[in-house]
Every structure is written in structure tokens, then in C-alpha cells.
Design an enzyme around this catalytic site. Structure first.
Site, PDB file in Angstrom:
ATOM      1  CG  ASP A 124       7.075  -3.518 -28.018  1.00 55.34           C
ATOM      2  OD1 ASP A 124       7.479  -4.674 -27.913  1.00 55.34           O
ATOM      3  OD2 ASP A 124       7.419  -2.741 -28.926  1.00 55.34           O
ATOM      4  CG  ASP A 132       6.918  -0.521 -32.204  1.00 54.45           C
ATOM      5  OD1 ASP A 132       6.826  -1.387 -31.317  1.00 54.45           O
ATOM      6  OD2 ASP A 132       7.852  -0.480 -33.025  1.00 54.45           O
ATOM      7  CG  ASP A 183       3.731  -4.481 -29.872  1.00 59.40           C
ATOM      8  OD1 ASP A 183       4.087  -5.437 -29.155  1.00 59.40           O
ATOM      9  OD2 ASP A 183       4.504  -3.626 -30.314  1.00 59.40           O
TER      10      ASP A 183
HETATM   11  P1  ADP Z   1      10.697  -8.258 -29.464  1.00 62.86           P
HETATM   12  O1  ADP Z   1       9.867  -7.465 -30.420  1.00 62.86           O
HETATM   13  O2  ADP Z   1      10.367  -7.951 -28.025  1.00 62.86           O
HETATM   14  O3  ADP Z   1      12.183  -8.184 -29.745  1.00 62.86           O
HETATM   15  P2  ADP Z   1      10.326 -10.799 -30.866  1.00 62.86           P
HETATM   16  O4  ADP Z   1       9.311 -11.837 -30.555  1.00 62.86           O
HETATM   17  O5  ADP Z   1      10.246 -10.122 -32.173  1.00 62.86           O
HETATM   18  O6  ADP Z   1      10.301  -9.795 -29.622  1.00 62.86           O
HETATM   19  O7  ADP Z   1      11.768 -11.486 -30.784  1.00 62.86           O
HETATM   20  C1  ADP Z   1      12.139 -12.234 -29.664  1.00 62.86           C
HETATM   21  C2  ADP Z   1      13.527 -12.765 -29.799  1.00 62.86           C
HETATM   22  O8  ADP Z   1      13.597 -13.738 -30.848  1.00 62.86           O
HETATM   23  C3  ADP Z   1      14.561 -11.732 -30.158  1.00 62.86           C
HETATM   24  O9  ADP Z   1      15.059 -11.064 -29.013  1.00 62.86           O
HETATM   25  C4  ADP Z   1      15.641 -12.598 -30.827  1.00 62.86           C
HETATM   26  O10 ADP Z   1      16.439 -13.197 -29.843  1.00 62.86           O
HETATM   27  C5  ADP Z   1      14.828 -13.666 -31.531  1.00 62.86           C
HETATM   28  N1  ADP Z   1      14.590 -13.305 -32.929  1.00 62.86           N
HETATM   29  C6  ADP Z   1      13.422 -12.999 -33.519  1.00 62.86           C
HETATM   30  N2  ADP Z   1      13.569 -12.721 -34.820  1.00 62.86           N
HETATM   31  C7  ADP Z   1      14.891 -12.823 -35.090  1.00 62.86           C
HETATM   32  C8  ADP Z   1      15.703 -12.649 -36.266  1.00 62.86           C
HETATM   33  N3  ADP Z   1      15.208 -12.288 -37.428  1.00 62.86           N
HETATM   34  N4  ADP Z   1      17.018 -12.861 -36.148  1.00 62.86           N
HETATM   35  C9  ADP Z   1      17.554 -13.191 -34.965  1.00 62.86           C
HETATM   36  N5  ADP Z   1      16.858 -13.377 -33.844  1.00 62.86           N
HETATM   37  C10 ADP Z   1      15.548 -13.213 -33.883  1.00 62.86           C
HETATM   38 MG    MG Z   2       8.174  -3.361 -30.859  1.00 66.14          MG
END
Ligand code: ADP
Ligand code: MG
Length: 385
Positions: free
Chosen positions: A66, A265, A269
Site C-alpha cells: 500500500d 496499514d 487494506d
Molecule cells: P490511498 O490510501 O492510497 O491514498 P484512498 O482511497 O484513501 O487511497 O484515497 C484516494 C484518493 O482520493 C486520494 O489520493 C485523494 O485524491 C482522494 N481523497 C480521499 N479522501 C480525501 C480527503 N479527505 N480529502 C481529499 N482528497 C481525498
Molecule cells: Mg495506507
């Protein structure tokens, strides 16, 4: 006796055969090595939850990492604030912080920390909604705020095509860009960067040297993910993944015939950790991840991933040696005892010796040192059942 020997000689031989045939060393062969291996794991900061994980890890040929919080520190910080509409820089940060206030995402934390250190005040949102893998939506001061990635803007029909060059420029530096739209109009970008853990690069190099493929899995966009992957030396990037699809990706890689380990983590995941052949959680990660994984890296050091695979390989080769010795004593001595040439007392000594051999051989695993490991990982293919 039927061949004309005396009854006492025949009976003594019978007892000798029974003693020699007792398979106690055979029963010890596997557990003794597993116990020593698990203990050695603990000494190296790897908590192994049960022998089966230790018996499987040596087959791993693909490790999926991840990105956020696993390869990177998971404490990103704001690097650029770029207004593109009518808002000033401070207003942009203020609106963004109001939107992120209710979010638990590491990106939200970065924005809030930035607002605080720059003493930028922000209002409380009236409503708040998280859109997994996309971003957040909130109502502040009677204005509709939308904050997130490109995917979210496309979904909500906010036009950002004309800013594409600036966006990709930031992404090529490995930064994650979040876009703020107010009442359906794009108002600005905030670029956020995360530093990768010092051990990431080293661990990936080591895995590649061992012939293990490394993959980075992230919800972030392709360009940012590629930039970071290049810095840490990872082979393959799977980006733009929605949290609910992470487990599906693991399954697809398994279908290609790979033994797959997932290192993660976060809460998102956990399904992928459960789906993988060996789930490995970062010790400082969320409770769900730690709970689901078969191995936990207590030192949060990614170098312990290759160490875990090496330890598994060493343990398995000990088990094989043990089985050889256990069988060896029996196969060699049963014919001798049956032909009446082995005194029951000697038979008993031989059997004790076989157990001692197996236990002593297992204890030599205590000398395991990941830096001096000379094992080899043979080709292993999954069989689908
Ligand atoms: P990762 O853990 O790999 O970053 P996520 O699914 O949590 O993957 O997030 C994917 C994308 O969604 C982030 O890179 C961001 O662009 C957007 N995103 C998610 N949550 C937020 C948030 N709270 N504020 C802004 N962007 C967000
Ligand atoms: Mg992570």
C-alpha cells in the site's frame, strides 16, 4: 520364532522393532522448527500469528505494498497552495480546512496542520460527507464545497481540463493534488507531499534481489504514484484503485498463479490483507489491519518483509532436514531390529538420539541472521482449488 529361533530371541527382536518404529522424532520435526522460527521472528521484530504463515511465506514471489502509511510515513504536508478563481490563498486554505475537518484521511490531517501553523482560521461545516476514494463534500457558510481528486471532479461535472498542465506538473513531482470546487466551480489546488520511509528503498532492493516482484497499490492517481514508485525503485504500479477494489486486485494477481503477500496499514487494506496468501501489517497501523494480518512488523521497518520471507525459507529447510533425520533413523534401524541384530536397549538409545538430533537441528535456527542468509527461493506456482 517360526524360522527356528528361540521364543526369547524372537520376543526381544519384536520389542526392539516396536521401540525403533516409534515415530517420536517425526512428530517433533515440524513443531520444533516452527517454535524456534517464530521465536526468531519475534527477536527480529516480526510477530507471526501461527505456524501456517511461517510455512507459507517462503513461497511469496509477489509483494504488494500500500502506498500511504506503508511505503510512506503517512504524515503528508502541504507544499503548494494555488488559487485559480476568486479566492485568496488564505481563503482557499480556510475553505479546504473547513471541508477536511471531519475527515480522518492523512490528506485532511495535512491541510489542518497547515492551517494551524499558518494561523488560518476556518469555519465549521454544517454538513459533511466522505466519498471513499474520491474526497469529501461539505456545506460551509451556505456554500457547497467539494474537495478531492480528478475522479471526483469528473463525477460531479466540475470542468478542470484547462488546468491539466499545472496539475500534471505537480503530480510528476510525486505530489498528490486535491482540488477545491465551490458551488460547482473550481477554485484552487492544494498539493500535498509525503516522504517515504527510509527503509522502503532498501527493502524493495532486497526483495528484487531475491527475485520477488514488488507492486505498489494506491488510490492515488497514476502520475503521482509513478513518480513515487520511481523514487523507491518499485517495479509495478497499480493506481486509481477504489478502497473496495483492493482485495479484488490481490485475487487477480493470485489467479495469475502467484503467491501474493500484501503489506498494508489502513482500514481499507484489511480485505486485501485477508485475501492475500500472507497478510503483513505495519505495527503502527490501524487495529483492523493488525488484527487481520498473519504477520505484524512491530518495528514498522519494511526491511522486515524480506527478513520474514528469509526466515520462512530457513524454517522450511530445517523442517525438511528434520524429517530426513527422523525417517533416516527409522528406515535404517527397523530392518536391523527385525533381523534380531539390535538389542532393545540400543534401540531405545537410538530413538532418543533421533529426537535429540531433530531438536538440536531445530535449535541451530537460532543462528538465523537475515544479513547472512544464503537460502534460495525456488519457483513456486499456486494451484487453484
Ligand atoms: P490511498 O490510501 O492510497 O491514498 P484512498 O482511497 O484513501 O487511497 O484515497 C484516494 C484518493 O482520493 C486520494 O489520493 C485523494 O485524491 C482522494 N481523497 C480521499 N479522501 C480525501 C480527503 N479527505 N480529502 C481529499 N482528497 C481525498
Ligand atoms: Mg495506507
Amino acid at each position: 520364532y517360526f524360522a527356528g529361533e528361540t521364543f526369547s530371541h524372537a520376543f526381544t527382536s519384536l520389542v526392539a522393532v516396536l521401540i525403533v518404529a516409534c515415530p517420536c522424532a517425526l512428530g517433533l520435526a515440524t513443531p520444533a522448527a516452527i517454535v524456534v522460527g517464530t521465536g526468531k521472528g519475534a527477536q527480529n521484530g516480526i510477530l507471526i500469528k501461527g505456524g501456517e504463515h511461517l510455512e507459507k511465506a517462503y513461497k511469496i514471489r509477489t509483494v504488494i505494498f500500500d502506498k500511504t502509511g506503508t511505503l510512506t510515513e503517512g504524515h503528508p504536508s502541504v507544499t503548494d497552495v494555488i488559487p485559480i478563481g476568486d479566492l485568496s490563498e488564505n481563503e482557499l486554505v480556510s475553505f479546504t480546512a473547513s471541508t477536511e475537518k471531519g475527515s480522518e484521511h492523512p490528506l485532511a490531517e495535512a491541510v489542518l496542520v497547515y492551517a494551524k501553523t499558518n494561523k488560518i482560521s476556518y469555519k465549521k461545516a454544517k454538513t459533511f460527507e466522505t466519498i471513499p476514494g474520491h474526497g469529501v463534500r461539505a456545506d460551509v457558510d451556505g456554500r457547497r464545497l467539494l474537495l478531492g481528486n480528478r475522479r471526483l471532479m469528473t463525477k460531479e461535472k466540475v470542468g478542470i481540463q484547462q488546468y491539466e498542465d499545472r496539475l500534471s506538473g505537480l503530480e510528476q513531482d510525486g505530489k498528490t493534488v486535491i482540488i477545491l470546487a465551490v458551488d460547482g466551480r473550481p477554485e484552487g489546488f492544494i498539493a500535498i507531499a509525503d516522504t517515504f520511509k527510509p527503509s522502503s528503498k532498501e527493502a524493495i532492493k532486497e526483495l528484487n534481489k531475491m527475485g520477488v516482484e514488488t507492486i505498489m497499490l494506491t488510490g492515488d492517481n497514476q502520475r503521482t504514484a509513478q513518480a513515487i514508485a520511481k523514487q523507491v525503485g518499485i517495479n509495478r504500479v497499480i493506481s486509481d484503485i477504489l478502497p473496495k477494489d483492493k482485495a479484488e486486485i490481490v485475487k487477480e494477481l493470485q489467479m495469475e498463479g502467484n503467491f501474493v503477500a500484501m503489506v498494508g496499514d489502513g482500514i481499507n487494506d484489511a480485505p486485501a490483507l485477508a485475501q492475500s496468501d500472507v497478510g503483513i501489517a505495519i505495527g503502527s497501523g490501524t487495529d483492523v489491519a493488525v488484527e487481520t494480518a498473519g504477520m505484524v512488523l512491530m518495528r514498522n521497518d519494511l526491511m522486515d518483509v524480506p527478513t520474514g520471507i528469509k526466515l520462512s525459507q530457513s524454517t522450511m529447510s530445517k523442517i525438511k532436514q528434520n524429517l530426513f533425520w527422523a525417517f533416516f533413523y527409522n528406515v535404517a534401524l527397523i530392518p536391523v531390529a527385525a533381523s534380531g541384530l539390535l538389542n532393545p536397549v540400543l534401540a531405545a538409545i537410538a530413538m532418543a538420539l533421533s529426537s535429540i538430533t531433530v531438536v538440536t537441528n531445530s535449535l541451530t535456527l537460532k543462528r538465523f541472521n537475515p544479513r547472512k542468509w544464503k537460502g534460495k527461493l525456488s519457483q513456486q506456482k499456486r494451484k487453484e482449488d
